[in-house]
Design a protein around this motif. Sequence first.
Motif, PDB file in Angstrom:
ATOM      1  N   SER A 316       0.835  -1.248   0.055  1.00  0.00           N
ATOM      2  CA  SER A 316       0.199   0.232  -0.089  1.00  0.00           C
ATOM      3  C   SER A 316       0.727   1.277  -0.095  1.00  0.00           C
ATOM      4  O   SER A 316       0.497   2.457   0.072  1.00  0.00           O
ATOM      5  CB  SER A 316      -0.870  -0.026   1.163  1.00  0.00           C
ATOM      6  OG  SER A 316      -0.303  -0.245   2.257  1.00  0.00           O
ATOM      7  N   THR A 398      -1.970   8.181   4.992  1.00  0.00           N
ATOM      8  CA  THR A 398      -1.156   7.212   4.786  1.00  0.00           C
ATOM      9  C   THR A 398      -1.916   6.061   5.069  1.00  0.00           C
ATOM     10  O   THR A 398      -2.429   5.909   6.309  1.00  0.00           O
ATOM     11  CB  THR A 398       0.172   6.837   5.369  1.00  0.00           C
ATOM     12  OG1 THR A 398       1.014   7.963   4.936  1.00  0.00           O
ATOM     13  CG2 THR A 398       0.455   5.496   5.109  1.00  0.00           C
ATOM     14  N   PHE A 399      -2.338   5.048   4.164  1.00  0.00           N
ATOM     15  CA  PHE A 399      -3.316   3.742   4.540  1.00  0.00           C
ATOM     16  C   PHE A 399      -2.551   3.163   5.929  1.00  0.00           C
ATOM     17  O   PHE A 399      -1.574   2.716   5.988  1.00  0.00           O
ATOM     18  CB  PHE A 399      -3.167   2.870   3.619  1.00  0.00           C
ATOM     19  CG  PHE A 399      -4.021   1.642   3.517  1.00  0.00           C
ATOM     20  CD1 PHE A 399      -5.305   1.962   3.587  1.00  0.00           C
ATOM     21  CD2 PHE A 399      -3.455   0.172   3.548  1.00  0.00           C
ATOM     22  CE1 PHE A 399      -6.209   0.741   3.625  1.00  0.00           C
ATOM     23  CE2 PHE A 399      -4.475  -0.656   3.695  1.00  0.00           C
ATOM     24  CZ  PHE A 399      -5.950  -0.505   3.851  1.00  0.00           C
ATOM     25  N   SER A 404      -2.090   9.177  10.719  1.00  0.00           N
ATOM     26  CA  SER A 404      -3.025   9.729   9.798  1.00  0.00           C
ATOM     27  C   SER A 404      -4.467   9.714  10.548  1.00  0.00           C
ATOM     28  O   SER A 404      -5.139  10.827  10.572  1.00  0.00           O
ATOM     29  CB  SER A 404      -3.092   9.132   8.679  1.00  0.00           C
ATOM     30  OG  SER A 404      -1.825   9.072   7.731  1.00  0.00           O
ATOM     31  N   TYR A 405      -4.749   8.513  11.222  1.00  0.00           N
ATOM     32  CA  TYR A 405      -6.032   8.659  11.994  1.00  0.00           C
ATOM     33  C   TYR A 405      -6.245   9.700  12.958  1.00  0.00           C
ATOM     34  O   TYR A 405      -7.248  10.378  12.983  1.00  0.00           O
ATOM     35  CB  TYR A 405      -6.150   7.158  12.768  1.00  0.00           C
ATOM     36  CG  TYR A 405      -6.163   6.143  11.896  1.00  0.00           C
ATOM     37  CD1 TYR A 405      -6.395   6.019  10.464  1.00  0.00           C
ATOM     38  CD2 TYR A 405      -6.041   4.716  12.486  1.00  0.00           C
ATOM     39  CE1 TYR A 405      -6.303   4.842   9.670  1.00  0.00           C
ATOM     40  CE2 TYR A 405      -6.004   3.637  11.834  1.00  0.00           C
ATOM     41  CZ  TYR A 405      -6.161   3.724  10.310  1.00  0.00           C
ATOM     42  OH  TYR A 405      -5.962   2.482   9.867  1.00  0.00           O
ATOM     43  N   TYR A 408      -7.089  12.836  10.880  1.00  0.00           N
ATOM     44  CA  TYR A 408      -8.505  12.752  10.503  1.00  0.00           C
ATOM     45  C   TYR A 408      -9.367  13.216  11.829  1.00  0.00           C
ATOM     46  O   TYR A 408     -10.163  14.089  11.662  1.00  0.00           O
ATOM     47  CB  TYR A 408      -9.032  11.457  10.272  1.00  0.00           C
ATOM     48  CG  TYR A 408      -8.235  10.571   9.243  1.00  0.00           C
ATOM     49  CD1 TYR A 408      -7.722  11.439   8.170  1.00  0.00           C
ATOM     50  CD2 TYR A 408      -8.425   9.275   8.877  1.00  0.00           C
ATOM     51  CE1 TYR A 408      -7.154  10.918   6.824  1.00  0.00           C
ATOM     52  CE2 TYR A 408      -7.980   8.635   7.516  1.00  0.00           C
ATOM     53  CZ  TYR A 408      -7.433   9.529   6.566  1.00  0.00           C
ATOM     54  OH  TYR A 408      -7.017   8.834   5.553  1.00  0.00           O
ATOM     55  N   ASN A 423      -9.075  11.112   3.093  1.00  0.00           N
ATOM     56  CA  ASN A 423      -8.329  10.879   1.786  1.00  0.00           C
ATOM     57  C   ASN A 423      -7.313  10.135   2.273  1.00  0.00           C
ATOM     58  O   ASN A 423      -6.517  10.211   3.426  1.00  0.00           O
ATOM     59  CB  ASN A 423      -7.996  11.944   1.027  1.00  0.00           C
ATOM     60  CG  ASN A 423      -9.375  13.040   0.911  1.00  0.00           C
ATOM     61  OD1 ASN A 423     -10.226  12.473   0.325  1.00  0.00           O
ATOM     62  ND2 ASN A 423      -9.364  14.125   1.585  1.00  0.00           N
ATOM     63  N   THR A 424      -6.721   9.142   1.246  1.00  0.00           N
ATOM     64  CA  THR A 424      -5.686   8.086   1.523  1.00  0.00           C
ATOM     65  C   THR A 424      -5.021   8.151   0.207  1.00  0.00           C
ATOM     66  O   THR A 424      -5.142   8.061  -0.830  1.00  0.00           O
ATOM     67  CB  THR A 424      -6.366   6.604   1.949  1.00  0.00           C
ATOM     68  OG1 THR A 424      -7.298   6.677   2.527  1.00  0.00           O
ATOM     69  CG2 THR A 424      -5.176   5.846   2.165  1.00  0.00           C
ATOM     70  N   LYS A 436      -8.789   2.399   0.733  1.00  0.00           N
ATOM     71  CA  LYS A 436      -8.934   3.819   1.566  1.00  0.00           C
ATOM     72  C   LYS A 436      -9.163   3.480   2.836  1.00  0.00           C
ATOM     73  O   LYS A 436      -9.740   2.471   3.476  1.00  0.00           O
ATOM     74  CB  LYS A 436      -9.987   4.528   1.175  1.00  0.00           C
ATOM     75  CG  LYS A 436     -10.050   4.511  -0.387  1.00  0.00           C
ATOM     76  CD  LYS A 436      -9.130   6.004  -0.665  1.00  0.00           C
ATOM     77  CE  LYS A 436      -8.774   6.184  -2.048  1.00  0.00           C
ATOM     78  NZ  LYS A 436      -9.713   5.869  -3.194  1.00  0.00           N
ATOM     79  N   ASN A 437      -8.652   4.416   3.980  1.00  0.00           N
ATOM     80  CA  ASN A 437      -8.850   4.410   5.335  1.00  0.00           C
ATOM     81  C   ASN A 437     -10.535   4.334   5.413  1.00  0.00           C
ATOM     82  O   ASN A 437     -11.030   5.172   4.679  1.00  0.00           O
ATOM     83  CB  ASN A 437      -7.973   5.412   6.074  1.00  0.00           C
ATOM     84  CG  ASN A 437      -6.751   4.987   6.263  1.00  0.00           C
ATOM     85  OD1 ASN A 437      -6.224   4.010   6.248  1.00  0.00           O
ATOM     86  ND2 ASN A 437      -5.779   6.212   5.845  1.00  0.00           N
TER      87      ASN A 437
END
Length: 444
Positions: A316, A398-399, A404-405, A408, A423-424, A436-437
């Motif tokens: 990924s 990033t996936f 990244s979470y 978000y 978005n991923t 995608k996440n």
Amino acid sequence: ASSDIVDYVSNSCDKHQYIFHLTDILSTRQKCPQSIAKMPNTIYLLYDVNPPEGFNLRRDVYIRLAVFVRQLASRKPFQNVRLVLPPWRRLTHWKSSHLQQHSLPWEHFFDIESMRRYAPVLDFPEFLTEIAQFGLQEPPYVQVQQVFQLMNFEYMFEQDVFHEKFEFESDCRKEQHLQGYLLQQPMLLDNDFVCVRYQGSVNLLERLLRQQLKNSVGQAANDVKVYAILNAEIVLHDQWGDKEFWRARRSMRFAEPLQQIAEKYRARVLNSHKVDELVQRPPMWESERVYREAVGGDYLAVHFRRGDFVHWRQRSTPTLKSAATQIREQLHLLNLTTVYIATDTTAMELTNLKAYLQRVRVRRFTPESLTQKALIKDGGHAIVDQIICAHARHFIGTFESTFSYRIYEEREILGFPKHTTFNTLCKYATLEDCEKNSVWPIVY
Ligand SMILES: C[C@@H]1O[C@H](OP(=O)(O)OP(=O)(O)OC[C@H]2O[C@@H](n3cnc4c(=O)[nH]c(N)nc43)[C@H](O)[C@@H]2O)[C@@H](O)[C@H](O)[C@@H]1O
């Protein structure tokens, strides 16, 4: 040993003042200070997380426990329960070896007062100060009456069914579990060490604690109790993503000095100012409301996780060229010319990435001086990156990166429309339909 304690606080308060204060407390330990007179049955719940786990998973483990402890405190005999925040060890990803990154208190990264308005939490140095007031048997050591070493069950399912349960493990030797950080703290003396096979939500801990309290009936009812839970990441959320989750998450505001560094950077380098960003940011998290009108600064932000992901997540993780193509396309769609890149990549890779992004303004935060670097440390640097990403017009993460979470989530709190956030980056720039996440919108 008192110098060990001082190590904990050397970053946040004056050493000499602290030694004086501690000596004061210890010498008057036979008296019962006003501050603790109203605290019978106090239970301090210490915890720690599997050593290799990263910063942003640890934040999630905190939320599981904070939601639990807040609810627990409304039930007898837990009214005076306190969750003690484990000192930060040097994490694997904190690579600046010349910086002192051991035993950092949470106040270095977070606003503890804000967190405390959600759940009864104590930073580790605060815990040491508070418990000293109870009159320690062996000052400045602290007796931990029971250590619960959590372990997974070998098989999670019984006839294909997942049951919530815990069981004490007879084959349990403390020496096998000493790589954890909490028990290495020199002032913690542990008495009883038990291994507990555990599967289920954090609420199951209440049964474990009640059982423990029943077993300790010999002690005076209002004795102070200190318990420690190791490998706390094994306990699951009671409800992930519900209102309580988000209340705990919203209370977890970053420390003010880090917010200010990010704000100054946005103004100076990205020409992005609080008033124009239209983000929701009342002085207290309790005043936040449903809101989706945030605009953010005139830049695209990307969290481009490299490091170990390049090897372990090849499926990924995009190449530099692929990432650059996706950045270009998104800038074009947004009619923007500036991209802010948060990344753990090397200087060499960054130069190569920039080469694919000619005529694009590529920006990245670096501490303005060695003093600032030493002050904020690697963890603070990462948080500044997260704050800057959280304030962008549009974000790509990033996936499957918890880093990244958390961005978000921050953007959900600040009030951005969902499509600007979840978005991923794809492995291939040409692949529209990559994995995608998940989208986990905020609820109030
Ligand atoms: C698969 C797992 O992924 C987990 O990573 P993942 O969820 O991305 O996120 P974290 O658990 O936070 O770990 C990644 C760490 O690397 C640094 N880091 C990553 N990206 C950035 C960035 O953009 N800026 C800065 N300044 N620092 C960054 C930072 O110290 C961060 O806490 C790992 O912790 C586990 O070890 C494992 O590899």
